[in-house]
Design a protein around this motif. Sequence first.
Motif, PDB file in Angstrom:
ATOM      1  N   ASP A 191       0.812  -1.221   0.000  1.00 60.82           N
ATOM      2  CA  ASP A 191       0.000   0.000   0.000  1.00 60.82           C
ATOM      3  C   ASP A 191       0.843   1.268   0.000  1.00 60.82           C
ATOM      4  OD1 ASP A 191      -2.274  -1.637   0.253  1.00 60.82           O
ATOM      5  OD2 ASP A 191      -2.101  -1.653   2.434  1.00 60.82           O
ATOM      6  N   SER A 215      -1.165  -1.711  -4.559  1.00 59.83           N
ATOM      7  CA  SER A 215      -2.569  -1.354  -4.373  1.00 59.83           C
ATOM      8  C   SER A 215      -2.928  -0.199  -5.295  1.00 59.83           C
ATOM      9  CB  SER A 215      -2.816  -0.958  -2.919  1.00 59.83           C
ATOM     10  OG  SER A 215      -4.084  -0.363  -2.765  1.00 59.83           O
ATOM     11  N   THR A 271      -6.848  -5.164  -2.464  1.00 60.15           N
ATOM     12  CA  THR A 271      -8.187  -4.584  -2.304  1.00 60.15           C
ATOM     13  C   THR A 271      -9.250  -5.690  -2.351  1.00 60.15           C
ATOM     14  OG1 THR A 271      -8.237  -4.109  -4.690  1.00 60.15           O
ATOM     15  CG2 THR A 271      -7.613  -2.312  -3.223  1.00 60.15           C
TER      16      THR A 271
END
Length: 551
Positions: free
Chosen positions: A367, A399, A452
């Motif tokens: 992330d 991400s 996700t």
Amino acid sequence: MRKGSMALWDRVGLNQFVGLQPWVWVQLESAEPPGPFPFMGGVAPEVVASLHEVHGILMSAVETAISDVFAHRTSVDDPAAGRRLEDAYAEVVQTRPRLRQHIRCGRNPDGTFVWEFTKDRQKSAVMNYAGLRIFNAATRQALPMGLDGPLSSGMGKLLGCLNGTRTVSEIRTLAMAAGRDAAPQLLHLLEQLDSHECLAVTDRSSVRTQWLDATRDRDTVHLGHAALMYRQQDRFLWFDPWLMPWFAESPVPSLWTSLLPEPAAVFLTHDHDDHVDPRTLLHLPKEVPVIVPSRKNRRTWYFDYLSLMRELGFTNVIELAHGEAWKFEGGQVTSVPFFGEDPCDLALPRNCYLISDRGHNTLVHADSGPTNDGHSAIEDGVITRLVEQHGPIATVYASQQQLKEIRSYAAHASLSHPGKWLDVGENGFLTNRYLSELMQHAQATLFVSYATGGADWYPDHLSFMFSDRNPARTSLLTAHWDPPESLRDVLAASGRQYHHGQALDIVRVPASGQVQIIPKNDAVAPRSLYQLDHEAPAFLQGAQQQHRNAS
């Protein structure tokens, strides 16, 4: 029917394999109520509690201030809002002596605001576990089990061995050899598991062989969300395993620890629960090396991985500072600085990882993204240096979340400067432009969008999880984002590939060196893996028959 009082090893063959059913799991329970931030280090827990208390006292006033913006009574960028917040904060602290013991704040004659609190690099909010709870999703039971004395490391070791790869004889030896104090705990747990139909006994253990047959050397398997499994020759390296027991969050079979080959090492990128999942980690073998971010990279705050892993029973935890490497035959995994997903600018130590394996590089970017003040792996030259040292990075896993939030609602808001609580901070803001530049600097050929969701067995109520089951919710969350799929065209213009990752997808490195995407492989689907060594349970057979009748 419940088992009788006869011990497991008196009823089945000692050379049979035993493990937890995939719809069974164990969770630890703390000896005392956990504080607001378990395992947060760098500040004593009582100081953290004071910071958290002030935030809680002021939240109703903060929400009123936010409502005034939506009611058009003031502007979003009201220059006086931060000052009013600071003064209200100081008022709360000054009127409560217990808070003044830990927090010093107030306005200087020149108008600047002082906000300080006591720091201690050796302190962290350690949790001690004094009990556990057994969950059986098939029978819908939750069984509490108290312990006489503190949780022993043998408990974590036993649970890590109940993955279907050890024989009944090995499990018995482990329990008996745990020592005078710990052995009764382990035997009692085994008795509870056996009597409540939580154990699976079989004549063979085929899961590892199935994965070796279904994958090749240097394959990367997406296990769902941010969990990856990299095959290094005949070993498997795991990254951020957030796995799901069957039916824990969704009415579908899922990948759980017993349906995967044991890891040769586990790498954790950062402190969020979907990347450091105690439930998954508790059910892993405890002699496995666990590689975590290092305290060498801390400023004030850090996540106390060492204490958490010790509580879970791990015996080989390695802190890997930025630039350091965990080596294996033919290559290494290098710790790479992780930026962003930090709305309150705490700058906890976090890692991305570069897998370098016989001339092929894969970046586990997770992330990571630009910080509130513009730092990133691109801006700070991290990616350029990686390419200079290791060569082009073929595949990037990253991400595509584009989250921003008012800081007062962020998880760590109470640990941040009160004058900024009404500011907006990034919480993983990875635009298509940033990701396109990341691919260019990495000289990468394949971008894999992940972290996700990517599987129907995950919960879908979280702001970073998206599922085909609720497209209207996804539309609400992402209405103002760059459309994720539009990155495909952006990358295609420069000859690069885009892939939206799904659980059980494989990225393969053939002899030609050009990476390939192998879509979801049914040979390693959760139900197929379970039925290698077990008959389908009756409740699944009924569901299959209902599906056939409906079609």
